[in-house]
Design an enzyme around this catalytic site. Structure first.
Site, PDB file in Angstrom:
ATOM      1  N   LYS A  65      -0.213   3.664  -2.658  1.00  0.00           N
ATOM      2  CA  LYS A  65      -1.248   4.693  -2.562  1.00  0.00           C
ATOM      3  C   LYS A  65      -0.683   6.115  -2.531  1.00  0.00           C
ATOM      4  CE  LYS A  65      -4.743   1.752  -0.326  1.00  0.00           C
ATOM      5  NZ  LYS A  65      -4.048   0.463  -0.337  1.00  0.00           N
ATOM      6  N   SER A 118       0.789  -1.238   0.000  1.00  0.00           N
ATOM      7  CA  SER A 118       0.000   0.000   0.000  1.00  0.00           C
ATOM      8  C   SER A 118       0.817   1.282   0.000  1.00  0.00           C
ATOM      9  CB  SER A 118      -0.963   0.013   1.194  1.00  0.00           C
ATOM     10  OG  SER A 118      -2.059  -0.827   0.936  1.00  0.00           O
ATOM     11  N   SER A 172      -5.413   2.955   4.874  1.00  0.00           N
ATOM     12  CA  SER A 172      -4.964   2.120   3.751  1.00  0.00           C
ATOM     13  C   SER A 172      -6.123   1.310   3.180  1.00  0.00           C
ATOM     14  CB  SER A 172      -3.820   1.203   4.199  1.00  0.00           C
ATOM     15  OG  SER A 172      -2.898   1.008   3.168  1.00  0.00           O
TER      16      SER A 172
END
Length: 316
Positions: A98, A95, A150
């Site tokens: 992101k 993640s 997340s």
């Protein structure tokens, strides 16, 4: 890393272990030799399991020894590298993806008050989330959920809401990675659920600094908690970056985990004098070790990596 100074060597000799404490075991006397043998074997196996995940303090030269596959610490003000372990090796980043997703999303001119209805396709194969299909959530709240918690459902909904097809969105992610000089970084989807999203620890440090320079993204990453209401229920987010609840002033950060990537962390720390340090860990074997090793690395950096005129030690 070169050998450290005499003070670092003294620190290596005097500092205590941060590993797991192995409790002594006791119990009723067994009734047979076979039972006692099985008990001893069980205890030895348990001790070995604990020992495998204990955290070594430092090497013989006073430098932190890490279980994480890669680590990189840099003085973001002077761009001086303070610590590195496999900084140019490519690893799955989970993640941490992101951060790039947020940067490309901002290029689309988002309307933060826009309300997005969560689709079933957003929820499908998205791992754990408290967001459900048909909930109506603003873009602002989805951005908080993606960066703080997340949340993959929120991330998919954000990408869908901007009107750019996912394939084109990912192409833009790779174009931006190239333009930022993130050598080797490649993305195949925007959430980080794919192990094919890869980057180096060095590239992640640069990506985090770029993301944190966006005032909205930077502000969100510094929040410990955030509460918002959809049309159906109240949501309370807790930032996954536990260093926000530590002695350091954290000015940005993101966590990531999938089984192929291990536990990842990128964080920005500001010294009392205003110097900013970027620290990245990729591929730690557990959530506990991710943050224990990050703390160990930052402690070492503030004691020996930075001039003491700009790095005053804090207290938890």
């Amino acid at each position: 890393m070169h050998a450290t100074t005499a003070s670092a060597w003294q620190y290596a000799r005097s500092a205590g272990s941060d590993g797991a404490t192995l409790a002594s075991t006791s119990g009723a006397r067994t009734t047979s030799k076979a039972s006692r043998t099985r008990t001893r074997r069980h205890v030895r196996r348990g001790l070995r399991r604990h020992a495998a995940f204990s955290l070594p303090q430092v090497t013989r030269d006073g430098i932190p020894r890490l279980h994480a596959k890669a680590a990189y610490v840099v003085d973001a003000t002077s761009n001086r590298v303070l610590f590195q372990k496999n900084p140019e090796e490519l690893y799955p980043i989970a993640s941490l993806t992101k951060l790039m997703t947020a940067l490309v999303f901002f290029q689309t001119g988002p309307q933060f008050d826009q309300v997005v209805e969560i689709a079933r396709e957003d929820v499908k194969n998205s791992s754990r989330s408290h967001i459900r299909p048909r909930e109506e959530i603003t873009v602002r709240d989805l951005l908080h959920a993606a960066l703080m918690a997340s949340d993959n459902v929120a991330t998919k909904a954000l990408v869908r809401s901007c009107g750019v097809p996912t394939e084109e969105f990912v192409r833009r992610m790779n174009l931006l990675a190239d333009s930022l000089g993130l050598t080797g970084a490649r993305f195949v989807e925007p959430t980080g659920l794919s192990e094919q999203n890869v980057a180096t620890a060095q590239a992640i440090a640069a990506l985090l600094r770029t993301a944190a320079s966006n005032p909205i993204v930077g502000s969100i990453m510094q929040k410990q908690t955030y509460t918002f209401a959809s049309d159906r229920k109240l949501h309370r987010l807790v930032n996954t970056n536990r260093l926000l609840r530590s002695k350091w002033r954290i000015t940005g950060g993101k966590t990531g985990f999938i089984s192929e990537a291990g536990y990842c962390l990128a964080t920005l720390v500001e010294t009392p004098s205003g110097t900013e340090v970027t620290a990245v860990l990729l591929g730690a074997p557990s959530n506990r070790l991710r943050f224990a090793e990050a703390r160990r690395l930052l402690d070492w950096t503030f004691r020996f990596g930075l001039p003491q005129s700009i790095a005053a030690p804090g207290e938890d």
